[in-house]
Design a protein around this motif. Structure first.
Motif, PDB file in Angstrom:
ATOM      1  N   VAL A 123       0.903  -1.204   0.162  1.00 23.88           N
ATOM      2  CA  VAL A 123       0.287   0.207   0.337  1.00 23.88           C
ATOM      3  C   VAL A 123       0.974   1.603  -0.548  1.00 23.88           C
ATOM      4  O   VAL A 123       1.711   1.327   0.827  1.00 23.88           O
ATOM      5  CB  VAL A 123      -0.574   0.328   0.971  1.00 23.88           C
ATOM      6  CG1 VAL A 123      -1.745   1.342   1.311  1.00 23.88           C
ATOM      7  CG2 VAL A 123      -1.598  -1.301   1.057  1.00 23.88           C
ATOM      8  N   GLY A 124       0.893   2.062  -1.130  1.00 19.50           N
ATOM      9  CA  GLY A 124       1.727   3.479  -1.308  1.00 19.50           C
ATOM     10  C   GLY A 124       2.958   3.116  -2.123  1.00 19.50           C
ATOM     11  O   GLY A 124       3.198   2.187  -2.639  1.00 19.50           O
ATOM     12  N   GLY A 125       2.346   3.865  -3.262  1.00 17.39           N
ATOM     13  CA  GLY A 125       3.512   3.533  -4.159  1.00 17.39           C
ATOM     14  C   GLY A 125       4.680   5.136  -3.953  1.00 17.39           C
ATOM     15  O   GLY A 125       4.725   5.942  -5.290  1.00 17.39           O
ATOM     16  N   GLY A 126       5.079   5.727  -3.379  1.00 24.53           N
ATOM     17  CA  GLY A 126       6.098   6.173  -2.992  1.00 24.53           C
ATOM     18  C   GLY A 126       7.558   5.571  -3.542  1.00 24.53           C
ATOM     19  O   GLY A 126       7.486   4.011  -4.000  1.00 24.53           O
ATOM     20  N   ALA A 127       8.583   6.599  -3.109  1.00 27.07           N
ATOM     21  CA  ALA A 127       9.752   5.300  -2.858  1.00 27.07           C
ATOM     22  C   ALA A 127      10.040   4.702  -2.123  1.00 27.07           C
ATOM     23  O   ALA A 127      10.318   3.455  -3.377  1.00 27.07           O
ATOM     24  CB  ALA A 127      11.084   6.715  -2.512  1.00 27.07           C
ATOM     25  N   LEU A 128       9.418   4.069  -1.309  1.00 30.95           N
ATOM     26  CA  LEU A 128       9.527   3.177  -0.360  1.00 30.95           C
ATOM     27  C   LEU A 128       8.773   1.602  -1.381  1.00 30.95           C
ATOM     28  O   LEU A 128       8.637   1.126  -1.452  1.00 30.95           O
ATOM     29  CB  LEU A 128       8.864   3.149   1.055  1.00 30.95           C
ATOM     30  CG  LEU A 128       8.848   1.739   1.682  1.00 30.95           C
ATOM     31  CD1 LEU A 128      10.532   1.933   2.024  1.00 30.95           C
ATOM     32  CD2 LEU A 128       8.200   1.738   3.083  1.00 30.95           C
ATOM     33  N   GLY A 129       7.169   1.994  -1.403  1.00 29.62           N
ATOM     34  CA  GLY A 129       6.086   1.143  -1.916  1.00 29.62           C
ATOM     35  C   GLY A 129       6.927   0.502  -3.185  1.00 29.62           C
ATOM     36  O   GLY A 129       7.197  -0.779  -3.524  1.00 29.62           O
ATOM     37  N   THR A 130       7.681   1.336  -4.257  1.00 25.79           N
ATOM     38  CA  THR A 130       8.098   1.417  -4.995  1.00 25.79           C
ATOM     39  C   THR A 130       9.662   0.255  -5.440  1.00 25.79           C
ATOM     40  O   THR A 130       9.566  -0.183  -5.679  1.00 25.79           O
ATOM     41  CB  THR A 130       8.073   1.874  -6.215  1.00 25.79           C
ATOM     42  OG1 THR A 130       8.911   2.973  -6.015  1.00 25.79           O
ATOM     43  CG2 THR A 130       6.447   2.642  -6.866  1.00 25.79           C
ATOM     44  N   SER A 131       9.666   0.211  -4.505  1.00 22.28           N
ATOM     45  CA  SER A 131      11.491  -0.154  -3.972  1.00 22.28           C
ATOM     46  C   SER A 131      11.086  -1.456  -3.916  1.00 22.28           C
ATOM     47  O   SER A 131      11.630  -2.025  -3.956  1.00 22.28           O
ATOM     48  CB  SER A 131      12.071   0.791  -2.893  1.00 22.28           C
ATOM     49  OG  SER A 131      13.097   0.530  -2.300  1.00 22.28           O
ATOM     50  N   THR A 141      -0.742 -11.242   3.293  1.00 17.76           N
ATOM     51  CA  THR A 141       0.222 -10.489   3.928  1.00 17.76           C
ATOM     52  C   THR A 141       0.088  -8.563   3.043  1.00 17.76           C
ATOM     53  O   THR A 141      -0.132  -8.218   1.846  1.00 17.76           O
ATOM     54  CB  THR A 141       1.501 -10.440   2.600  1.00 17.76           C
ATOM     55  OG1 THR A 141       2.147 -12.516   3.024  1.00 17.76           O
ATOM     56  CG2 THR A 141       2.387  -9.688   2.728  1.00 17.76           C
ATOM     57  N   VAL A 142       0.229  -8.170   3.849  1.00  9.30           N
ATOM     58  CA  VAL A 142      -0.052  -6.669   3.968  1.00  9.30           C
ATOM     59  C   VAL A 142       1.291  -5.955   3.961  1.00  9.30           C
ATOM     60  O   VAL A 142       2.089  -5.955   5.446  1.00  9.30           O
ATOM     61  CB  VAL A 142      -0.921  -5.382   4.735  1.00  9.30           C
ATOM     62  CG1 VAL A 142      -0.333  -4.344   4.299  1.00  9.30           C
ATOM     63  CG2 VAL A 142      -1.740  -6.071   3.587  1.00  9.30           C
ATOM     64  N   VAL A 143       1.942  -4.723   2.574  1.00  7.90           N
ATOM     65  CA  VAL A 143       3.019  -4.133   3.123  1.00  7.90           C
ATOM     66  C   VAL A 143       2.636  -2.315   3.151  1.00  7.90           C
ATOM     67  O   VAL A 143       2.148  -2.405   2.626  1.00  7.90           O
ATOM     68  CB  VAL A 143       5.021  -4.036   1.971  1.00  7.90           C
ATOM     69  CG1 VAL A 143       5.169  -2.820   2.700  1.00  7.90           C
ATOM     70  CG2 VAL A 143       4.687  -5.515   1.859  1.00  7.90           C
ATOM     71  N   CYS A 144       3.398  -1.542   4.623  1.00  9.46           N
ATOM     72  CA  CYS A 144       2.316  -0.632   4.988  1.00  9.46           C
ATOM     73  C   CYS A 144       3.589   0.332   4.100  1.00  9.46           C
ATOM     74  O   CYS A 144       4.797   0.698   4.961  1.00  9.46           O
ATOM     75  CB  CYS A 144       1.554  -0.388   5.763  1.00  9.46           C
ATOM     76  SG  CYS A 144       1.500   1.731   6.630  1.00  9.46           S
ATOM     77  N   ALA A 145       3.657   0.762   2.516  1.00  9.09           N
ATOM     78  CA  ALA A 145       4.546   2.253   2.421  1.00  9.09           C
ATOM     79  C   ALA A 145       3.488   3.658   2.312  1.00  9.09           C
ATOM     80  O   ALA A 145       3.565   3.401   1.295  1.00  9.09           O
ATOM     81  CB  ALA A 145       5.149   1.306   1.479  1.00  9.09           C
ATOM     82  N   ALA A 146       2.663   3.732   3.017  1.00  7.10           N
ATOM     83  CA  ALA A 146       1.780   4.933   2.578  1.00  7.10           C
ATOM     84  C   ALA A 146       2.179   6.342   3.690  1.00  7.10           C
ATOM     85  O   ALA A 146       1.117   6.899   4.191  1.00  7.10           O
ATOM     86  CB  ALA A 146       0.300   4.141   3.314  1.00  7.10           C
ATOM     87  N   GLN A 157      15.809   9.033   1.231  1.00  2.00           N
ATOM     88  CA  GLN A 157      17.417   8.139   0.223  1.00  2.00           C
ATOM     89  C   GLN A 157      17.084   6.588   1.551  1.00  2.00           C
ATOM     90  O   GLN A 157      17.733   6.073   0.736  1.00  2.00           O
ATOM     91  CB  GLN A 157      18.828   9.680   1.087  1.00  2.00           C
ATOM     92  CG  GLN A 157      17.898   9.220   2.675  1.00  2.00           C
ATOM     93  CD  GLN A 157      18.921  10.964   3.012  1.00  2.00           C
ATOM     94  OE1 GLN A 157      20.026  10.163   3.153  1.00  2.00           O
ATOM     95  NE2 GLN A 157      18.599  11.739   2.829  1.00  2.00           N
ATOM     96  N   GLN A 158      16.278   6.575   2.520  1.00  4.78           N
ATOM     97  CA  GLN A 158      16.410   5.491   3.252  1.00  4.78           C
ATOM     98  C   GLN A 158      15.767   4.266   1.984  1.00  4.78           C
ATOM     99  O   GLN A 158      15.799   3.243   2.338  1.00  4.78           O
ATOM    100  CB  GLN A 158      16.074   5.393   4.368  1.00  4.78           C
ATOM    101  CG  GLN A 158      17.391   6.071   5.291  1.00  4.78           C
ATOM    102  CD  GLN A 158      16.712   6.241   6.564  1.00  4.78           C
ATOM    103  OE1 GLN A 158      15.791   6.558   7.546  1.00  4.78           O
ATOM    104  NE2 GLN A 158      17.889   6.058   6.810  1.00  4.78           N
ATOM    105  N   THR A 159      15.569   4.207   1.000  1.00  2.00           N
ATOM    106  CA  THR A 159      14.108   3.763   0.870  1.00  2.00           C
ATOM    107  C   THR A 159      14.456   3.188  -0.024  1.00  2.00           C
ATOM    108  O   THR A 159      14.384   1.095   0.121  1.00  2.00           O
ATOM    109  CB  THR A 159      13.162   4.435  -0.851  1.00  2.00           C
ATOM    110  OG1 THR A 159      13.064   5.267  -0.905  1.00  2.00           O
ATOM    111  CG2 THR A 159      11.508   4.811   0.551  1.00  2.00           C
ATOM    112  N   PRO A 160      16.103   2.344  -0.505  1.00  2.00           N
ATOM    113  CA  PRO A 160      16.652   1.888  -1.788  1.00  2.00           C
ATOM    114  C   PRO A 160      16.826   0.678   0.027  1.00  2.00           C
ATOM    115  O   PRO A 160      16.248  -0.686  -0.285  1.00  2.00           O
ATOM    116  CB  PRO A 160      17.346   1.876  -1.902  1.00  2.00           C
ATOM    117  CG  PRO A 160      16.877   3.354  -1.757  1.00  2.00           C
ATOM    118  CD  PRO A 160      16.512   4.351  -1.026  1.00  2.00           C
TER     119      PRO A 160
END
Ligand SMILES: Cc1cc2nc3c(=O)[nH]c(=O)nc-3n(C[C@H](O)[C@H](O)[C@H](O)COP(=O)(O)OP(=O)(O)OC[C@H]3O[C@@H](n4cnc5c(N)ncnc54)[C@H](O)[C@@H]3O)c2cc1C
Length: 364
Positions: free
Chosen positions: A11-19, A194-199, A322-325
């Motif tokens: 959930v969430g399509g920012g730097a983290l969710g897409t990473s 399974t849910v990954v919260c990247a919101a 910068q931490q999302t990779p």
């Protein structure tokens, strides 16, 4: 209502969710749906200054930064500009803290170092050095284009079969007997375990749908763009006046700058004191986005014990792009049941329940 199923829902399509999506795809986990309520990158990521640095005070943040930089270097079309971060320091107390952090960074192989005020001025001659007692610099630091990073990760994930759905706000997480059963948007039900919260800054609301408490809140931060560079060299470092939080870097033909203040008028005070030429430059655009603040200014990353298979990454407190990779890679490894490359368990949300805050001192 459309129905589908997936092994994992992000959930969430920012730097983290897409990473996370990219790293899952790399691990061969492709039965994945990423749900973004708006457009990819439309949250904090597209508002960010795009800075990345190895200069942190917390060892784990230095390790995350090293791994993230290696990840960024592998991406195409992200306009990676390693011009360095220059921290300007105006008190002996802060200088002592920076010296301690430099020793830590250097012990981990980071080529950061202390500069005299004169050496800092040689890098950015337009600065007013009034009150400064020293500076630090690391040539591997710099900035990149956050939207480019999101697009690179999304392309990589989509190419390997991950389904990316935009305009899909998650409104329900169905849990039965301690297990996640499904995620719902107004038009779609996805059966998943399974849910990954990247919101991002909205992770608290999202987690609450599954009965989970994540202590993260949105703090509005502004950036301003001038189409004029004021004569600052193309390779001017990302420069940060540590005490006030005022910072700037070159952007295209001009420069971008920001700070802690909510209005340009308020920011003008610390900004024009440190970089007087700024007072003469035209401002073409201003925008704001949320920092995802955690109680100790460190990321909140991990997996809750109940319900099972709810993973989260948020609370980055101004250094999330910068931490999302590395954090995305870490969450993907947890999803896949692999031994993580970095032990990020100290960043688990459980630390707050135990009253064990883990403060990162170098926040901007
Ligand atoms: C002015 C400013 C400057 C910054 N500068 C830097 C910097 O120089 N360096 C740095 O490292 N960081 C910086 N940051 C912080 C950085 O932008 C964030 O930490 C980072 O982008 C977080 O990425 P994310 O993917 O976790 O969150 P986001 O980019 O916010 O993505 C979360 C996504 O989740 C979506 N979403 C939320 N709820 C739902 C839901 N219920 N259903 C579906 N989708 C949902 C949102 O629409 C959003 O797109 C800055 C931030 C700001 C505001």
């Amino acid at each position: 209502m459309k129905r589908e199923s997936a092994e994992v829902v992000i959930v969430g399509g920012g730097a983290l969710g897409t990473s996370v999506a990219h790293h899952l795809a790399e691990l061969g986990v492709a039965d994945v749906v990423l749900l973004e309520r708006d457009q990819l990158g439309s949250g904090s990521t597209s508002k960010s200054a795009g800075g990345f640095r190895l200069q942190f005070a917390d060892e784990l943040n230095v390790r995350i930064a090293l791994r993230s930089l290696a990840g960024l270097e592998r991406l195409d079309d992200v306009d990676l500009r390693q011009v360095g971060y220059l921290f300007l320091i105006d008190s002996d107390g802060d200088l002592a803290a920076f010296r301690e952090a430099l020793a830590l960074q250097q012990s981990l192989g980071v080529p950061s170092g202390e500069l005299s005020v004169e050496e800092a001025l040689a890098l950015v001659p337009q600065l007013d050095p009034d009150g400064l007692v020293g500076a630090t610099f690391c040539p591997l630091d710099g900035y990149a284009t956050p939207e480019g990073v999101v697009q690179a990760y999304a392309r990589s994930a989509a190419k390997r079969g991950i389904r990316i759905r935009q305009g899909e706000p998650v409104t329900e997480i169905r849990v039965t007997g301690g297990r996640i059963e499904a995620v719902e948007t107004p038009s779609r039900r996805i059966a998943t375990g399974t849910v990954v919260c990247a919101a991002g800054a909205w992770s608290g609301e999202l987690a609450a749908l599954a009965g989970i408490e994540l202590p993260v809140s949105g703090q509005a931060r502004w950036l301003h763009y001038s189409p004029a560079s004021g004569g600052l060299a193309d390779d001017t470092p990302m420069t940060i006046d540590f005490a006030t939080g005022f910072y700037f870097h070159r952007e295209g033909p001009g420069l971008v700058f920001g700070g802690r203040e909510a209005t340009l008028e308020e920011l003008a005070v610390p900004a024009s004191r440190r970089l007087p030429l700024l007072a003469e430059l035209p401002i073409q655009a201003s925008w704001w986005g949320y920092y995802e603040q955690s109680p100790d200014h460190n990321a909140i990353v991990g997996e809750v014990s109940e319900p099972s298979r709810f993973l989260y990454g948020t609370g980055f407190s101004g250094h999330g792009f910068q931490q999302t990779p590395a954090v995305g890679e870490h969450l993907a490894q947890l999803v896949a049941g692999l031994e993580p490359a970095l032990d990020l368990s100290p960043f688990s949300v459980d630390r707050f329940g135990r009253g064990e805050l883990r403060e990162e001192r170098f926040v901007v």
